[in-house]
Design a protein around this motif. Structure first.
Motif, PDB file in Angstrom:
ATOM      1  N   PRO B 166       0.817  -1.230   0.000  1.00 19.97           N
ATOM      2  CA  PRO B 166       0.000   0.000   0.000  1.00 19.97           C
ATOM      3  C   PRO B 166       0.843   1.269   0.000  1.00 19.97           C
ATOM      4  CG  PRO B 166      -0.102  -1.101   2.131  1.00 19.97           C
ATOM      5  CD  PRO B 166       0.585  -2.033   1.193  1.00 19.97           C
ATOM      6  N   ASP B 167       2.023   1.236   0.598  1.00 21.98           N
ATOM      7  CA  ASP B 167       2.828   2.459   0.643  1.00 21.98           C
ATOM      8  C   ASP B 167       3.331   2.846  -0.742  1.00 21.98           C
ATOM      9  OD1 ASP B 167       4.137   0.038   0.891  1.00 21.98           O
ATOM     10  OD2 ASP B 167       5.978   0.972   1.630  1.00 21.98           O
ATOM     11  N   LYS B 168       3.417   1.882  -1.653  1.00 21.52           N
ATOM     12  CA  LYS B 168       3.813   2.216  -3.027  1.00 21.52           C
ATOM     13  C   LYS B 168       2.580   2.494  -3.899  1.00 21.52           C
ATOM     14  CE  LYS B 168       8.254  -0.078  -3.281  1.00 21.52           C
ATOM     15  NZ  LYS B 168       8.215  -0.983  -2.105  1.00 21.52           N
ATOM     16  N   VAL B 170      -0.166   3.647  -3.175  1.00 24.86           N
ATOM     17  CA  VAL B 170      -0.915   4.853  -2.830  1.00 24.86           C
ATOM     18  C   VAL B 170      -0.647   5.975  -3.839  1.00 24.86           C
ATOM     19  CG1 VAL B 170       0.828   5.852  -1.291  1.00 24.86           C
ATOM     20  CG2 VAL B 170      -1.586   6.279  -0.841  1.00 24.86           C
ATOM     21  N   ASP B 171       0.494   5.920  -4.490  1.00 22.53           N
ATOM     22  CA  ASP B 171       0.827   6.958  -5.469  1.00 22.53           C
ATOM     23  C   ASP B 171       0.475   6.557  -6.897  1.00 22.53           C
ATOM     24  OD1 ASP B 171       1.835   8.773  -3.590  1.00 22.53           O
ATOM     25  OD2 ASP B 171       3.693   7.614  -3.458  1.00 22.53           O
ATOM     26  N   ASP B 172      -0.220   5.457  -7.050  1.00 19.50           N
ATOM     27  CA  ASP B 172      -0.643   5.033  -8.379  1.00 19.50           C
ATOM     28  C   ASP B 172      -1.925   5.747  -8.798  1.00 19.50           C
ATOM     29  OD1 ASP B 172       1.428   3.368  -8.767  1.00 19.50           O
ATOM     30  OD2 ASP B 172       0.312   1.492  -8.549  1.00 19.50           O
ATOM     31  N   HIS B 173      -2.103   5.839 -10.098  1.00 19.33           N
ATOM     32  CA  HIS B 173      -3.352   6.365 -10.625  1.00 19.33           C
ATOM     33  C   HIS B 173      -4.342   5.210 -10.793  1.00 19.33           C
ATOM     34  CE1 HIS B 173      -2.087  10.491 -11.486  1.00 19.33           C
ATOM     35  NE2 HIS B 173      -0.886   9.962 -11.599  1.00 19.33           N
ATOM     36  N   PRO B 174      -5.629   5.530 -10.815  1.00 23.05           N
ATOM     37  CA  PRO B 174      -6.623   4.441 -10.899  1.00 23.05           C
ATOM     38  C   PRO B 174      -6.393   3.484 -12.059  1.00 23.05           C
ATOM     39  CG  PRO B 174      -7.718   6.489 -10.389  1.00 23.05           C
ATOM     40  CD  PRO B 174      -6.272   6.830 -10.618  1.00 23.05           C
ATOM     41  N   HIS B 175      -5.910   3.989 -13.209  1.00 21.27           N
ATOM     42  CA  HIS B 175      -5.767   3.086 -14.355  1.00 21.27           C
ATOM     43  C   HIS B 175      -4.684   2.040 -14.126  1.00 21.27           C
ATOM     44  CE1 HIS B 175      -2.510   5.917 -15.469  1.00 21.27           C
ATOM     45  NE2 HIS B 175      -1.961   4.834 -15.989  1.00 21.27           N
ATOM     46  N   GLN B 176      -3.829   2.278 -13.140  1.00 21.89           N
ATOM     47  CA  GLN B 176      -2.782   1.299 -12.866  1.00 21.89           C
ATOM     48  C   GLN B 176      -3.269   0.162 -11.977  1.00 21.89           C
ATOM     49  OE1 GLN B 176      -0.361   4.727 -11.708  1.00 21.89           O
ATOM     50  NE2 GLN B 176       1.368   3.775 -12.758  1.00 21.89           N
ATOM     51  N   PHE B 177      -4.491   0.290 -11.513  1.00 21.19           N
ATOM     52  CA  PHE B 177      -5.082  -0.753 -10.682  1.00 21.19           C
ATOM     53  C   PHE B 177      -5.925  -1.683 -11.545  1.00 21.19           C
ATOM     54  CE2 PHE B 177      -5.275   0.912  -6.050  1.00 21.19           C
ATOM     55  CZ  PHE B 177      -3.985   1.364  -6.133  1.00 21.19           C
ATOM     56  N   SER B 178      -6.027  -2.939 -11.134  1.00 18.54           N
ATOM     57  CA  SER B 178      -6.952  -3.837 -11.808  1.00 18.54           C
ATOM     58  C   SER B 178      -8.367  -3.563 -11.295  1.00 18.54           C
ATOM     59  CB  SER B 178      -6.577  -5.286 -11.532  1.00 18.54           C
ATOM     60  OG  SER B 178      -6.855  -5.601 -10.191  1.00 18.54           O
ATOM     61  N   GLY B 179      -9.359  -4.149 -11.959  1.00 19.87           N
ATOM     62  CA  GLY B 179     -10.746  -3.886 -11.585  1.00 19.87           C
ATOM     63  C   GLY B 179     -11.033  -4.162 -10.120  1.00 19.87           C
TER      64      GLY B 179
END
Lengths: 448, 362
Positions: B166-168, B170-179
């Motif tokens: 989570p500490d890394k 947290v700085d991601d944009h939503p598109h970098q997450f899977s559904g």
């Protein structure tokens, strides 16, 4: 089922013949098609002898389409070899229908129904679709999305083949490949014995009549500017078919067939509800009396009560018109309800292929088992009773799939072997194939 | 007899305590349009206690999402335009009336005491900002803390909902997450202020079945941990069976059946609920040749059928005498304790139909 089989395979030679008369340039392809159709039939009868490929040089005498199809095939074979697809050899050992084309028999074509063996309507071998990922000005290819990666299956006349898997497993790409809306990068697709893998759009046109598609989104798949009559009559126009009694009458008959009123002929899509639109899509797909209908998520956009109506409609139409379905869906309950045989896909591969009862009572692949246990059931008692298998994490990227077994990263049974060796799709039970080193519910010891 | 009377008599009020945590009475949400008045929700009543989960089930257009937006106070017309929505009835959150309350007051509650999880995380999360920034914003709106503390809280929440590293991330944009991860991030955002009421509108519809199972488990665990009241809105009877203590079946903007989930799944009382159950292929039962669909389509909310809204689709519409189903709107009546349904057929008759005609075919 057997009746359908007879009807279908009886017709197997027909399209090729009509093609010959219609378009002399295609004669070669047609001739080859006919022959390979016969070869295919013989193959199922499977009594050994000459290889099916021996039939093909005959076709090669004729120029053009046949020649090009010919030249591409060795390339694919090489590609398939490179992919190190172990499913094929394994199958070849295990059972006849799965044998690769080359090793099959070619005793001059007795119609298979005479022997009581079914000829597949659609035969898919080593089907592969990699979408290239390019980078930089020169569009250098740096990788590939391995959407579909070497899958084999047959679709028999009159049956319903269900294809199930999570998003990104390649099931929709597979649907587009077998309808040739997209061109495979490897493997072969044969429809009624004719190799359609790399046919040009023009040459595909006669085939389009026999293979139709029902799409997921009933809103996106109907042109809002066209009337229902226009939409459903388009196939007739494109194929130059003049049905008995005229196009309008036929369209109205089709609308009635799918449970709409013939008076809807002049209305526009926006005047219809989702369920009705899906019926329009079905009417359009059935216009040219196709043999194979590929339905990609036909009911997932519909409300529960409407879903059941459309499922029942498709069921009735199958009985009435002797259709063959390939139904692609993510909903395991729907797939179980509609399918005779089921393919379970994971990351571009088939992990399990079995008939309905066998798959749902004794799933062998851990993934299938996990999928089934995850389906929410409308019964509060089951909340506490059942032991659910919770998979960790998400599906890995198809750009860089795990080595060996692709499911191993989420599998609780994974061992060293799974990392190094890809499990072949082998038949462990009659009509039940699974690609796993440690299958569940395996009959007898020593199978793993 | 009105719906609110029903609620008063049927509300599960623990002895010695006052009003329930969430109390919705005779809620009406109507939208005036050029074509006529759309009665999305037309007289809905329910109550919900802390620590309990209410499942609202219905098809598209049955008013379930409109109900949730009404509770969240998201229907208020902008002040400049003429009113685009007409709301009446009562929505009491812990005794505080929300309908007609000062918008600023409702805004203070929203996010802190009540939060919402939406169906589509890709459109509910802002694509331009990092996931962490959006969670931090949600936290700092209601808490007077510096950015560092808020960020720590965001990481803690991401960890709690099961996002790896989570500490890394947290700085991601939503598109970098899977559904599935996006849905988790949205749950983290909704729960960052420890809300007492959580509304999940189709929380798993966009997800794959294996990920759905993970998210349902997560919602259940978090509820246990935080003791909040949860409303789950879905069209999938399977999902509510997983989560809900109580169930409310909506049709045409009204409640047709309400009661403890166990009772409704064991012996549903309303023909529409039977229809829903019959329409679903079930993986836990023997294979059937035919599904039993509900004929026709859901009603227009501008011209809701007179009498019982379900009557044009109901196979038993002619059972009650005197054409009652087409002329008189059935009120919710209590069949067994806490189990209400709105149908003109006598409870005994319905029980017979269910046990003899419907249940064996499912």
């Amino acid at each position: 089922m057997s009746e359908n089989a007879k009807k279908k395979s009886g017709k197997a030679g027909e399209p090729a013949e009509t093609e010959q008369t219609r378009e002399p340039a295609e004669a070669g392809a047609a001739a080859e098609a006919q022959e390979s159709a016969e070869a295919g039939a013989a193959e199922e009868a499977g009594k050994g002898g000459e290889s099916a490929e021996s039939a093909e040089p005959d076709g090669a005498d004729v120029p053009d389409g046949a020649a090009s199809a010919e030249s591409e095939q060795p390339a694919e074979a090489a590609e398939a070899a490179e992919d190190a697809e172990p499913a094929e050899p394994a199958e070849a050992v295990d059972e006849k229908p799965a044998a690769p084309v080359a090793s099959a028999a070619a005793v001059p074509a007795p119609r298979s129904d005479a022997d009581g063996v079914r000829t597949p309507l659609l035969r898919v071998r080593g089907l592969t679709r990699h979408f290239p990922i390019t980078k930089g000005l020169l569009k250098r290819q740096v990788g590939a999305v391995q959407a579909v990666d070497g899958i084999d299956f047959d679709v028999y006349p009159g049956e319903t083949l269900g294809v199930v898997g999570e998003s990104g497993c390649g099931k929709s790409t597979m649907g587009r490949l077998i309808t040739r809306l997209d061109e495979p990068t490897g493997g072969t697709v044969e429809f009624e014995g004719q190799d359609i893998t790399h046919l040009s759009p023009g040459k595909l046109r006669p085939m389009r009549r026999d293979v139709q598609m029902i799409f997921q989104d009933p809103y996106g798949s109907l042109n809002p500017r066209h009337t229902i009559g226009g939409i459903v009559s388009t196939p007739f126009r494109l194929q130059g078919v003049e049905p008995e009694g005229g196009v309008k009458k036929e369209v109205q008959r089709l609308l009635e067939l799918v449970g709409l009123s013939p008076e809807h002929y002049n209305r526009y899509p926006h005047e219809f509800s989702g369920g009705q639109r899906q019926r329009i899509g079905i009417a359009r797909a059935l216009a040219l009396k196709p043999k194979l209908v590929v339905a990609d998520e036909p009911v997932s956009a519909l409300d529960v009560s409407i879903q059941a109506q459309v499922v029942n409609l498709m069921d009735d139409l199958q009985d009435e018109l002797g259709l063959t379905y390939v139904i692609i869906a993510h909903d395991l309950s729907v797939i179980r309800h509609v399918s005779d045989r089921i393919v379970v896909m994971y990351l571009g591969k088939i992990v399990e292929l079995a008939d309905r009862t066998s798959l749902y009572t004794t799933p062998m692949h851990p993934y299938t088992k996990a999928l089934m246990s995850a389906v929410p059931v409308p019964d509060t008692k089951r909340r506490t009773e059942r032991d659910r298998i919770l998979l960790k994490g998400d599906v890995p990227s198809p750009i860089n799939p795990p080595s060996g077994c692709r499911f191993r990263t989420r599998c609780w049974k994974a061992t060293e072997t799974c990392t190094t060796t890809e499990p072949p799709l082998v038949s462990l039970k009659d009509g039940h194939k699974v690609a796993c080193h440690h299958p569940e519910n395996a009959p007898g010891p020593g199978t793993a | 007899m009105t719906d609110s009377d029903d609620t008063a008599s049927g509300a599960p009020k623990p002895p010695g305590e006052g009003a329930p945590f969430l109390d919705v009475r005779d809620l009406k949400v109507h939208f005036p349009t050029d074509d006529g008045l759309v009665k999305s929700v037309d007289g809905l009543s329910f109550t919900l206690e802390k620590g309990k989960t209410l499942g609202i089930v219905g098809e598209s257009g049955s008013g379930k999402s409109v109900t949730s937006l009404a509770v969240m106070g998201l229907h208020r017309a902008s002040r400049r335009q003429r009113a685009t929505v007409r709301m009446s009835g009562e929505i009491r959150l812990d005794g505080q009336e929300l309908i007609g309350a000062d918008p600023d007051e409702v805004r203070r509650l929203r996010g802190r005491r009540m939060a919402m999880i939406f169906q589509d995380p890709l459109s509910a999360l802002h694509p331009y900002y990092t996931v962490g920034k959006q969670i931090v914003e949600a936290y700092r709106v209601h808490h007077d803390v510096d950015k560092k503390t808020a960020r720590k809280r965001a990481i803690e929440m991401l960890d709690r909902v099961g996002i790896p590293q989570p500490d890394k991330r947290v700085d991601d944009h939503p598109h970098q997450f899977s559904g599935g991860m996006r849905q988790r991030a949205m749950i983290a955002m909704a729960l960052v202020n420890n809300p007492e009421l959580l509304i999940a509108d189709e929380p798993t519809t966009a997800l794959d079945v294996t990920v759905q199972a993970q998210i349902l488990d997560l919602i259940r665990d978090l509820q246990k941990e935080f003791g909040s009241a949860v409303i789950v809105i879905t069209h999938d009877l399977g999902v509510v069976a997983e989560l809900a203590d109580d169930l409310l079946v909506m049709y045409g903007g009204r409640c047709v059946e309400r009661g403890p989930a166990d009772k409704i799944f064991e012996a549903p009382q309303h023909p529409y609920t039977w229809g829903l159950l019959g329409s679903m292929p079930r993986i836990d039962r023997d294979h059937t040749d035919r599904l039993i669909p509900v004929k026709g389509s859901p009603p227009s909310l501008i011209n809701v059928p007179s009498g019982c809204a379900f009557n044009p689709r109901c196979p038993y519409a002619d059972v009650p005498k005197d054409d009652l189903t087409r002329t008189v709107r059935p009120e919710l009546t209590e069949a067994t304790t806490g189990h209400f349904s709105a149908c003109h057929m006598a409870p005994a008759e319905r029980k017979r139909i269910w046990t003899e005609e419907i249940a064996p075919k499912l």
